[in-house]
Design an enzyme around this catalytic site. Structure first.
Site, PDB file in Angstrom:
ATOM      1  N   ASP A   1      76.173  49.102 -29.609  1.00 16.87           N
ATOM      2  CA  ASP A   1      76.299  48.745 -31.024  1.00 16.87           C
ATOM      3  C   ASP A   1      75.243  47.692 -31.338  1.00 16.87           C
ATOM      4  OD1 ASP A   1      78.316  48.918 -33.475  1.00 16.87           O
ATOM      5  OD2 ASP A   1      77.662  46.836 -33.266  1.00 16.87           O
TER       6      ASP A   1
ATOM      7  N   ASN B   1      70.303  45.761 -42.852  1.00 17.18           N
ATOM      8  CA  ASN B   1      70.337  46.605 -44.054  1.00 17.18           C
ATOM      9  C   ASN B   1      70.293  45.761 -45.323  1.00 17.18           C
ATOM     10  OD1 ASN B   1      70.295  49.231 -43.057  1.00 17.18           O
ATOM     11  ND2 ASN B   1      72.497  49.300 -42.750  1.00 17.18           N
TER      12      ASN B   1
ATOM     13  N   HIS C   1      68.022  49.781 -46.526  1.00  8.40           N
ATOM     14  CA  HIS C   1      68.501  50.870 -45.673  1.00  8.40           C
ATOM     15  C   HIS C   1      67.382  51.678 -45.026  1.00  8.40           C
ATOM     16  CE1 HIS C   1      72.836  50.492 -46.309  1.00  8.40           C
ATOM     17  NE2 HIS C   1      72.530  50.076 -47.529  1.00  8.40           N
TER      18      HIS C   1
ATOM     19  N   ASP D   1      67.339  52.488 -41.156  1.00  6.12           N
ATOM     20  CA  ASP D   1      67.220  53.827 -40.572  1.00  6.12           C
ATOM     21  C   ASP D   1      66.109  53.875 -39.530  1.00  6.12           C
ATOM     22  OD1 ASP D   1      69.283  54.762 -42.097  1.00  6.12           O
ATOM     23  OD2 ASP D   1      68.041  55.807 -43.550  1.00  6.12           O
TER      24      ASP D   1
ATOM     25  N   GLU E   1      75.766  52.587 -36.642  1.00  8.23           N
ATOM     26  CA  GLU E   1      74.831  51.964 -35.704  1.00  8.23           C
ATOM     27  C   GLU E   1      75.317  52.047 -34.264  1.00  8.23           C
ATOM     28  OE1 GLU E   1      77.441  48.503 -37.226  1.00  8.23           O
ATOM     29  OE2 GLU E   1      76.735  50.461 -37.896  1.00  8.23           O
TER      30      GLU E   1
END
Length: 328
Positions: free
Chosen positions: A203, A211, A216, A220, A246
């Site tokens: 994680d 973000n 975003h 990504d 994530e």
């Protein structure tokens, strides 16, 4: 089944994910000129010709598994007496009671489908070729070679569809569905051979901050870059997948507890030392090694608890489920 559905002016059939008939209405049974009880437990393809089975395998199963629904599929069913019944089929794949089922609505067609005309025409041409001269026989051989080529192309298309159905579109890693299938396969292998395997859950620490700060698209790209890093550090037999958001997962075959922690630390250190686009990131890792009592749910739960312990303990660390800190 209520009377309205049972006598509706369209056939209804519910299938298992493997194609076994679970229930039908009276209209569908009437289409096939048989009693409803005769259909229960049979495979839907038992009511099809060889040609229609091929068509069903080529289009219905890949599409229903990839998209979850199929609309306006034309083919033929076969009655117990051998009569061809042209139909139009709509289907949707969904879960009921935790089990995947395929519900289909079947409508009688008054005109033959175009593909049936093509097959009849092909059959007629083949018969003419078999009766023709040597030149026609050579042409027939060419047609057979073309047929083989089409079959190979079809297999490649199906392989690509299957790959699409098991791949995460953003990162290119295996998706959650493929991971869960692989996890079940590794558990079965472990029970049969006793050779251990381990599970890691990764994680990204403070991913929401990335973000919120950089947007975003940057988030990504971070996921894509981390996916590439995890894949580059993995062995040929490892399964690395995106679990969701994530979170990433890895199945490490033939890997015991001590080696698993060495591998986890290598992943963690590489992420911490990498040059990232937005800012330095770290990852937290939870690990679990399969035990005799484990199921798919329990080994995931143990690895998830270990991940929580890594997060709770300050992040940027690896924790094995068998080495949980007190109160973890």
């Amino acid at each position: 089944m209520d009377i309205q559905l049972d006598t509706a002016p369209c056939g209804y059939v519910s299938l298992s994910d493997a194609g076994i008939i679970l229930s039908v209405n009276q209209t569908f049974a009437h289409m096939l000129a048989c009693e409803r009880d005769e259909l229960f437990g049979r495979h839907i393809e038992s009511a099809m010709s060889v040609t229609n089975k091929l068509f069903f395998h080529t289009y219905f199963y890949p599409y229903i598994r990839l998209y979850g629904h199929v609309n306006e599929m034309c083919f033929s069913l076969r009655t117990g007496g051998g009569e061809e019944v042209p139909v139009l089929l709509n289907g949707v794949r969904q879960e009921r009671g935790g089990v995947a089922v395929i519900d289909c609505v079947v409508l009688l067609m008054r005109k033959r489908m175009e593909y049936e005309k093509d097959m009849l025409l092909t059959k007629s041409r083949l018969e003419e070729l078999y009766r023709a001269t040597n030149e026609a026989n050579k042409r027939l051989e060419q047609l057979h070679a073309e047929y083989e080529r089409k079959q190979q192309e079809l297999m490649l298309v199906n392989e690509r569809l299957e790959a699409m159905a098991s791949t995460d579109p953003l990162t290119g890693l295996r998706n959650r569905r493929h991971f869960q299938e692989s996890l079940l396969a590794n558990l079965a292998s472990f029970r049969a051979s006793g050779e251990p395997f381990s599970l890691l859950i990764f994680d990204i620490d403070h991913f929401k901050h990335i973000n919120d700060t950089y947007g975003h698209p940057a988030g990504d790209r971070m996921l894509v870059n981390l996916a590439g890093l995890l894949q580059s550090l993995s062995r040929a037999g490892d399964i690395v997948a995106r679990f969701g958001g994530e979170e990433f997962v890895a199945i490490l075959p033939a890997t015991g507890r001590e080696e698993t922690m060495l591998r986890a630390e290598a992943y963690r250190a590489a992420a911490a030392d990498a040059a990232w686009e937005a800012q330095r990131i770290t990852i937290s890792i939870g690990a679990a090694t399969a035990s005799a009592a484990d199921t798919e749910e329990t080994i995931l739960h143990r690895a998830d608890l270990a991940l929580y312990a890594s997060k709770h303990g300050g992040r940027n660390r690896s924790t094995h489920a068998d080495h949980m800190p007190a109160g973890g």
